[in-house]
Design a protein around this motif. Sequence first.
Motif, PDB file in Angstrom:
ATOM      1  N   THR A 157       6.255  -3.227  -4.817  1.00 33.41           N
ATOM      2  CA  THR A 157       5.720  -4.456  -5.398  1.00 33.41           C
ATOM      3  C   THR A 157       5.794  -5.550  -4.338  1.00 33.41           C
ATOM      4  OG1 THR A 157       7.854  -5.289  -6.184  1.00 33.41           O
ATOM      5  CG2 THR A 157       6.637  -3.806  -7.680  1.00 33.41           C
TER       6      THR A 157
ATOM      7  N   THR B  35       0.829  -1.215   0.000  1.00 38.99           N
ATOM      8  CA  THR B  35       0.000   0.000   0.000  1.00 38.99           C
ATOM      9  C   THR B  35       0.855   1.253   0.000  1.00 38.99           C
ATOM     10  OG1 THR B  35      -0.181   0.074   2.405  1.00 38.99           O
ATOM     11  CG2 THR B  35      -1.909  -1.128   1.216  1.00 38.99           C
TER      12      THR B  35
ATOM     13  N   GLY C 192       3.385   1.503  -1.984  1.00 38.85           N
ATOM     14  CA  GLY C 192       3.928   1.627  -3.335  1.00 38.85           C
ATOM     15  C   GLY C 192       4.952   0.579  -3.739  1.00 38.85           C
TER      16      GLY C 192
END
Length: 188
Positions: free
Chosen positions: A174, A170, A172
């Motif tokens: 991966t 959340t 950003g």
Amino acid sequence: MGKNAKVKYVEKHYGEGDGSGERILNPPPTCTWRRLLLRDGDGTAARRHLHRARHQRRAGRGRKLVLTEKLLTHGNQTAISNMKVELKGEGSSVQVISRSVAQDQSQQVFYPKVTGNARCFGHVQCDSIIMGDARISSIPAIVANHVDAQLIHEAAIGRIAGDQILKLMTLGLTEQEAEEKILDGFLQ
């Protein structure tokens, strides 16, 4: 070593290449000992890397030992670690800390043993993260040969919690980046 002396010994190993040989580590006696085995550079899954550490220490009167091991295995690597500490002196102590991550089909076996032969204190802590089809055995042993020996061991093996990865995603990252951040923090 003299009165109030402090020793810090850091040993780092990085394996690269095909890793087909056997490596045996026999570090010299020290008060603080750290060993790190980091990921092999080529990541070839067919490789078998055998890492063994044989480690034995004796602590005399009032001596304090800190033994730290951090380990990451992957592919088909195997890591076997034997640590034996004998607390012989009045007021001696030891702290054994192992933090490891086993990925893919790798295997790890950790055998720490602390023996208290006097009024002493010993603590063994083994924390591991298991991933993929890896296997981990953590077999701590404590032996008290004196009524005032205070010895503790604890071991935990588990996987990365999904909510940890989700929280980092959340922000950003991966899924792979989140996993790497968690592993980096765990092995710090």
